[in-house]
Enzyme design. Structure first.
Site, PDB file in Angstrom:
ATOM      1  N   GLU A 263      -6.008 -26.815 123.107  1.00 39.80           N
ATOM      2  CA  GLU A 263      -6.478 -27.591 123.943  1.00 39.80           C
ATOM      3  C   GLU A 263      -7.985 -26.941 124.148  1.00 39.80           C
ATOM      4  O   GLU A 263      -9.143 -27.323 124.142  1.00 39.80           O
ATOM      5  CB  GLU A 263      -6.004 -28.313 124.939  1.00 39.80           C
TER       6      GLU A 263
ATOM      7  N   ARG B 177      11.176 -19.639 122.972  1.00 33.92           N
ATOM      8  CA  ARG B 177      12.163 -20.758 123.218  1.00 33.92           C
ATOM      9  C   ARG B 177      12.583 -21.170 121.732  1.00 33.92           C
ATOM     10  O   ARG B 177      13.894 -21.551 121.687  1.00 33.92           O
ATOM     11  CB  ARG B 177      11.645 -21.938 124.045  1.00 33.92           C
TER      12      ARG B 177
HETATM   13  P1  AMP Z   1       2.849 -28.137 121.149  1.00 31.94           P
HETATM   14  O1  AMP Z   1       2.017 -27.135 120.283  1.00 31.94           O
HETATM   15  O2  AMP Z   1       1.802 -28.796 121.734  1.00 31.94           O
HETATM   16  O3  AMP Z   1       3.623 -29.232 120.197  1.00 31.94           O
HETATM   17  O4  AMP Z   1       3.708 -27.297 121.972  1.00 31.94           O
HETATM   18  C1  AMP Z   1       3.958 -25.958 122.028  1.00 31.94           C
HETATM   19  C2  AMP Z   1       5.118 -25.446 122.691  1.00 31.94           C
HETATM   20  O5  AMP Z   1       4.866 -25.346 124.293  1.00 31.94           O
HETATM   21  C3  AMP Z   1       6.322 -26.156 122.566  1.00 31.94           C
HETATM   22  O6  AMP Z   1       7.010 -25.665 121.435  1.00 31.94           O
HETATM   23  C4  AMP Z   1       7.065 -26.066 123.837  1.00 31.94           C
HETATM   24  O7  AMP Z   1       7.761 -25.128 123.658  1.00 31.94           O
HETATM   25  C5  AMP Z   1       6.111 -26.001 124.677  1.00 31.94           C
HETATM   26  N1  AMP Z   1       5.665 -27.068 125.350  1.00 31.94           N
HETATM   27  C6  AMP Z   1       4.357 -27.865 125.237  1.00 31.94           C
HETATM   28  N2  AMP Z   1       4.641 -28.905 126.105  1.00 31.94           N
HETATM   29  C7  AMP Z   1       5.676 -28.892 126.979  1.00 31.94           C
HETATM   30  C8  AMP Z   1       6.063 -29.771 127.791  1.00 31.94           C
HETATM   31  N3  AMP Z   1       5.721 -30.647 128.346  1.00 31.94           N
HETATM   32  N4  AMP Z   1       7.410 -29.315 128.471  1.00 31.94           N
HETATM   33  C9  AMP Z   1       7.898 -28.347 127.937  1.00 31.94           C
HETATM   34  N5  AMP Z   1       7.693 -27.515 127.004  1.00 31.94           N
HETATM   35  C10 AMP Z   1       6.589 -27.771 126.434  1.00 31.94           C
END
Ligand code: AMP
Length: 183
Positions: A107, A70
């Protein structure tokens, strides 16, 4: 050439209306912010890329780095608007030439991202783009990758920020801009 973003009067209201929350995806307890309805609306999506590029218009961005999949969708039009190159950040084993890599904690378990060592010139001013800032793990890893490849970080731009997950705290050394914040 005109594009549909010009027809959007209140972009933030439109984005908020289009982004939909899918409960319990991909696992129970996660409220997934589905941005695909924004992609399906030409004006809303163009306004999004315009707004992200606008925030960094004066930052002298030379390359945009974004992680599959994305991140690519948002990063490429932003790079094009800024007149910058595009550095593809990919899952391990996808890039054919010499790479820099970073392994980071999830996680549960770990993940790894890679980027070609010659994605941008040494010292290039690099902007990181992604769709959603959640815990900040992916963005942090991408920042580390850019620095390891000799880039100068100018900031991170997100379409959506899930502020309640505190991802910004992991990016304290860098300018962070998001278009739509959920608290
Ligand atoms: P993070 O590394 O936790 O900031 O998130 C990793 C990737 O997962 C982000 O770039 C989003 O594309 C996706 N992502 C994580 N949590 C969500 C969520 N609640 N809704 C949509 N996409 C998410």
């Amino acid at each position: 050439m005109t594009h549909a973003a010009e027809d959007v009067v209140d972009a933030e209201a439109l984005w908020r209306e289009l982004v939909r929350e899918i409960p319990d995806f991909p696992v129970a307890g996660i409220g997934f912010k589905d941005i695909t309805p924004v992609l399906a609306h030409p004006g809303a999506f163009a306004a999004c890329a315009d707004a992200m590029a606008e925030r960094f218009a004066e930052a002298g961005v030379e390359a945009v780095a974004a992680a599959e999949a994305r991140g690519f969708i948002f990063g490429i039009p932003v790079a094009e608007r800024l007149g910058a190159g595009f550095a593809a950040v990919r899952k391990p084993g996808k890039l054919p030439a010499a790479v820099v890599g970073v392994t980071y904690e999830l996680e549960y378990g770990t993940d790894r991202l890679e980027m070609h060592v010659d994605s941008f010139a040494p010292g290039a001013r690099v902007l990181i783009v992604d769709d959603v800032l959640a815990t900040g793990g992916t963005a942090r890893a991408t920042c580390d990758l850019v620095e390891r490849a000799g880039g100068q970080l100018v900031g991170c731009a997100f379409f959506v920020e899930l502020a309640f997950l505190g991802g910004r705290r992991r990016l304290e050394d860098v300018r962070v801009e998001s278009l739509l914040t959920y608290t």
